[in-house]
Design a protein around this motif. Structure first.
Motif, PDB file in Angstrom:
ATOM      1  N   ARG A 161       0.754  -1.175  -0.084  1.00  0.00           N
ATOM      2  CA  ARG A 161       0.015   0.110  -0.031  1.00  0.00           C
ATOM      3  C   ARG A 161       0.880   1.314   0.015  1.00  0.00           C
ATOM      4  NH1 ARG A 161      -2.686  -3.698   2.991  1.00  0.00           N
ATOM      5  NH2 ARG A 161      -1.620  -3.094   5.008  1.00  0.00           N
ATOM      6  N   CYS A 162       2.302   1.120  -0.314  1.00  0.00           N
ATOM      7  CA  CYS A 162       3.065   2.430  -0.438  1.00  0.00           C
ATOM      8  C   CYS A 162       3.030   2.770  -1.918  1.00  0.00           C
ATOM      9  CB  CYS A 162       4.537   2.127  -0.028  1.00  0.00           C
ATOM     10  SG  CYS A 162       4.368   1.444   1.899  1.00  0.00           S
ATOM     11  N   PRO A 163       2.837   3.845  -2.262  1.00  0.00           N
ATOM     12  CA  PRO A 163       3.233   4.687  -3.671  1.00  0.00           C
ATOM     13  C   PRO A 163       4.708   4.160  -3.926  1.00  0.00           C
ATOM     14  CG  PRO A 163       1.844   6.164  -2.403  1.00  0.00           C
ATOM     15  CD  PRO A 163       2.324   5.090  -1.516  1.00  0.00           C
ATOM     16  N   VAL A 164       4.968   3.927  -5.052  1.00  0.00           N
ATOM     17  CA  VAL A 164       6.276   3.844  -5.611  1.00  0.00           C
ATOM     18  C   VAL A 164       6.903   5.055  -6.053  1.00  0.00           C
ATOM     19  CG1 VAL A 164       7.951   2.682  -7.056  1.00  0.00           C
ATOM     20  CG2 VAL A 164       6.152   1.253  -6.084  1.00  0.00           C
ATOM     21  N   VAL A 165       8.123   5.538  -5.754  1.00  0.00           N
ATOM     22  CA  VAL A 165       8.786   6.627  -6.288  1.00  0.00           C
ATOM     23  C   VAL A 165      10.077   5.987  -7.092  1.00  0.00           C
ATOM     24  CG1 VAL A 165       9.822   8.976  -5.851  1.00  0.00           C
ATOM     25  CG2 VAL A 165       7.739   8.291  -4.448  1.00  0.00           C
ATOM     26  N   ALA A 166      10.072   6.176  -8.333  1.00  0.00           N
ATOM     27  CA  ALA A 166      11.246   5.874  -8.981  1.00  0.00           C
ATOM     28  C   ALA A 166      11.985   7.131  -9.240  1.00  0.00           C
ATOM     29  CB  ALA A 166      11.056   5.291 -10.484  1.00  0.00           C
ATOM     30  N   PHE A 167      13.430   7.074  -8.495  1.00  0.00           N
ATOM     31  CA  PHE A 167      14.244   8.326  -8.465  1.00  0.00           C
ATOM     32  C   PHE A 167      15.468   8.126  -9.305  1.00  0.00           C
ATOM     33  CE2 PHE A 167      17.244  11.269  -6.726  1.00  0.00           C
ATOM     34  CZ  PHE A 167      16.707  12.189  -6.458  1.00  0.00           C
ATOM     35  N   GLY A 168      15.514   9.014 -10.145  1.00  0.00           N
ATOM     36  CA  GLY A 168      16.743   9.047 -11.224  1.00  0.00           C
ATOM     37  C   GLY A 168      18.029   9.789 -10.644  1.00  0.00           C
ATOM     38  N   HIS A 169      19.196   9.593 -10.722  1.00  0.00           N
ATOM     39  CA  HIS A 169      20.490  10.087 -10.053  1.00  0.00           C
ATOM     40  C   HIS A 169      20.957  11.223 -11.148  1.00  0.00           C
ATOM     41  CE1 HIS A 169      23.023   7.945 -12.847  1.00  0.00           C
ATOM     42  NE2 HIS A 169      22.428   6.786 -12.555  1.00  0.00           N
ATOM     43  N   GLY A 170      21.836  12.207 -10.675  1.00  0.00           N
ATOM     44  CA  GLY A 170      22.329  12.984 -11.507  1.00  0.00           C
ATOM     45  C   GLY A 170      23.498  12.461 -12.241  1.00  0.00           C
ATOM     46  N   PHE A 171      24.087  13.241 -13.092  1.00  0.00           N
ATOM     47  CA  PHE A 171      25.393  12.855 -13.891  1.00  0.00           C
ATOM     48  C   PHE A 171      26.628  12.468 -13.102  1.00  0.00           C
ATOM     49  CE2 PHE A 171      29.226  14.687 -16.378  1.00  0.00           C
ATOM     50  CZ  PHE A 171      29.085  13.636 -17.212  1.00  0.00           C
ATOM     51  N   LEU A 172      26.937  11.398 -13.318  1.00  0.00           N
ATOM     52  CA  LEU A 172      28.062  10.890 -12.718  1.00  0.00           C
ATOM     53  C   LEU A 172      28.012  10.231 -11.297  1.00  0.00           C
ATOM     54  CD1 LEU A 172      31.073  12.861 -13.722  1.00  0.00           C
ATOM     55  CD2 LEU A 172      30.389  10.656 -14.730  1.00  0.00           C
ATOM     56  N   GLN A 173      26.783  10.377 -10.919  1.00  0.00           N
ATOM     57  CA  GLN A 173      26.428  10.208  -9.188  1.00  0.00           C
ATOM     58  C   GLN A 173      25.796   8.838  -9.493  1.00  0.00           C
ATOM     59  OE1 GLN A 173      27.357  12.242  -7.436  1.00  0.00           O
ATOM     60  NE2 GLN A 173      27.887  13.836  -9.148  1.00  0.00           N
ATOM     61  N   GLN A 174      25.539   8.380  -8.105  1.00  0.00           N
ATOM     62  CA  GLN A 174      25.125   6.965  -7.794  1.00  0.00           C
ATOM     63  C   GLN A 174      23.844   7.179  -6.965  1.00  0.00           C
ATOM     64  OE1 GLN A 174      28.386   4.783  -5.958  1.00  0.00           O
ATOM     65  NE2 GLN A 174      29.356   4.685  -8.064  1.00  0.00           N
ATOM     66  N   ALA A 175      23.148   5.953  -6.922  1.00  0.00           N
ATOM     67  CA  ALA A 175      21.917   6.097  -6.057  1.00  0.00           C
ATOM     68  C   ALA A 175      22.050   6.471  -4.514  1.00  0.00           C
ATOM     69  CB  ALA A 175      21.014   4.738  -6.201  1.00  0.00           C
ATOM     70  N   ARG A 176      23.201   5.722  -4.120  1.00  0.00           N
ATOM     71  CA  ARG A 176      23.629   5.794  -2.641  1.00  0.00           C
ATOM     72  C   ARG A 176      23.649   7.298  -2.074  1.00  0.00           C
ATOM     73  NH1 ARG A 176      28.985   4.976  -1.550  1.00  0.00           N
ATOM     74  NH2 ARG A 176      30.188   4.704  -3.392  1.00  0.00           N
ATOM     75  N   TYR A 177      24.109   8.128  -2.908  1.00  0.00           N
ATOM     76  CA  TYR A 177      24.330   9.394  -2.620  1.00  0.00           C
ATOM     77  C   TYR A 177      23.093  10.211  -2.264  1.00  0.00           C
ATOM     78  CZ  TYR A 177      29.042   8.574  -4.669  1.00  0.00           C
ATOM     79  OH  TYR A 177      30.092   7.733  -4.967  1.00  0.00           O
ATOM     80  N   TYR A 178      21.889   9.672  -2.588  1.00  0.00           N
ATOM     81  CA  TYR A 178      20.490  10.252  -2.284  1.00  0.00           C
ATOM     82  C   TYR A 178      20.028   9.489  -1.110  1.00  0.00           C
ATOM     83  CZ  TYR A 178      21.377  12.471  -6.591  1.00  0.00           C
ATOM     84  OH  TYR A 178      21.926  13.012  -8.000  1.00  0.00           O
ATOM     85  N   ASP A 179      20.745   8.883  -0.123  1.00  0.00           N
ATOM     86  CA  ASP A 179      20.109   7.903   0.865  1.00  0.00           C
ATOM     87  C   ASP A 179      19.116   8.898   1.924  1.00  0.00           C
ATOM     88  OD1 ASP A 179      21.009   5.599  -0.051  1.00  0.00           O
ATOM     89  OD2 ASP A 179      22.484   5.238   1.348  1.00  0.00           O
ATOM     90  N   THR A 180      19.811  10.004   2.037  1.00  0.00           N
ATOM     91  CA  THR A 180      19.158  10.905   3.216  1.00  0.00           C
ATOM     92  C   THR A 180      17.590  11.129   2.702  1.00  0.00           C
ATOM     93  OG1 THR A 180      21.096  11.712   4.469  1.00  0.00           O
ATOM     94  CG2 THR A 180      19.173  12.986   4.416  1.00  0.00           C
ATOM     95  N   LEU A 181      17.758  11.705   1.519  1.00  0.00           N
ATOM     96  CA  LEU A 181      16.236  12.091   0.850  1.00  0.00           C
ATOM     97  C   LEU A 181      15.404  11.041   0.579  1.00  0.00           C
ATOM     98  CD1 LEU A 181      14.490  14.385  -0.203  1.00  0.00           C
ATOM     99  CD2 LEU A 181      15.714  13.872  -2.701  1.00  0.00           C
ATOM    100  N   MET A 182      15.916   9.701   0.178  1.00  0.00           N
ATOM    101  CA  MET A 182      15.259   8.736  -0.180  1.00  0.00           C
ATOM    102  C   MET A 182      14.564   8.198   1.339  1.00  0.00           C
ATOM    103  SD  MET A 182      16.971   6.733  -3.307  1.00  0.00           S
ATOM    104  CE  MET A 182      18.498   6.246  -2.519  1.00  0.00           C
TER     105      MET A 182
END
Length: 251
Positions: free
Chosen positions: A41-62
């Protein structure tokens, strides 16, 4: 979805890895989701990283979005110096569908959000123009892609967030995207925010980053609250109020 169902998604979060197979490709993605009710029952948010970045660099926001009741899935593809914007857009949609198929959705629509930062924000717009069935779009410092998104094909409500002190993707560039869209949309400028302030850190110890007037932690807190409140308005009908430190316009 009822208020009680939405609350079941909230709480402590965890990170894990999703692997999606597409032909000969393996698409790896980082999932951040509530521990107590992973995906249900959770909406899914698909999140795209910035140029040369990786997903884990957005851990706080996610993690902040997951704690508010959203299952965030971020592909770790196209991280090199010659990324394909079109492939990243397709990967966003594929991981969104895979995450959605793994857990039921009882609310209206498909419970799918396309989001991202910088290049990833442009990829989210490109994916939304290819898949109008997305329920919502959220961009942080949106950058135009090649191929460009067909902005008039996007019908989902869209939140375009910028940092007022962004020197890498100045707000005027994202404003051109905003002005060209026809979907219901809101513009949100974080006062004193900067491009790299949307990440926990950038690759290579923030090499090539800009600086703003806000401490990074404060910008992340403001952004997380802004995005989560806006998504709550979309999915749960809660009132959306202008957060402190953010200038909001609606079209």
């Amino acid at each position: 979805m009822t208020e009680d169902e939405g609350l079941q998604c909230m709480g402590e979060v965890r990170h894990s890895t999703l692997v999606v197979t597409h032909g000969q490709r393996l698409i790896r993605a980082r999932i951040t989701e509530p521990v107590t009710s992973p995906g249900t029952r959770c909406p899914v948010v698909a999140f795209g990283h910035g140029f040369l970045q990786q997903a884990r660099y957005y851990d706080t926001l996610m993690a902040a979005l997951a704690a508010r009741g959203y299952r965030v899935v971020a592909p770790d593809t196209e991280t090199g110096p010659w990324p394909s914007h079109g492939r990243l857009a397709d990967d966003l949609w594929r991981v969104a569908l895979s995450a959605r198929e793994a857990a039921p959705w009882t609310g209206p629509g498909r419970g799918l959000v396309l989001a991202g930062h910088s290049m990833g924000a442009g990829a989210a717009l490109l994916a939304a123009s290819r898949h109008p069935e997305a329920d919502a779009v959220v961009t942080l410092a949106a950058l135009e892609t090649r191929p460009p998104a067909r902005l008039d094909a996007i019908g989902a409500p869209t939140l375009l967030v910028v940092g007022s002190r962004d020197r890498i993707v100045p707000p005027a560039r994202s404003r051109r995207v905003y002005d060209a869209m026809t979907a219901p949309r809101q513009w949100a400028a974080v006062r004193g925010g900067y491009h790299c302030g949307f990440l926990d850190r950038a690759r290579w110890r923030d090499a090539g980053c800009d600086r703003g007037d806000l401490p990074r932690r404060e910008q992340l807190d403001v952004t997380a609250r802004l995005v989560a409140d806006w998504l709550d308005a979309v999915f749960h009908g809660r009132p959306f109020e202008q957060p402190p430190g953010v200038d909001v316009e609606q079209h």
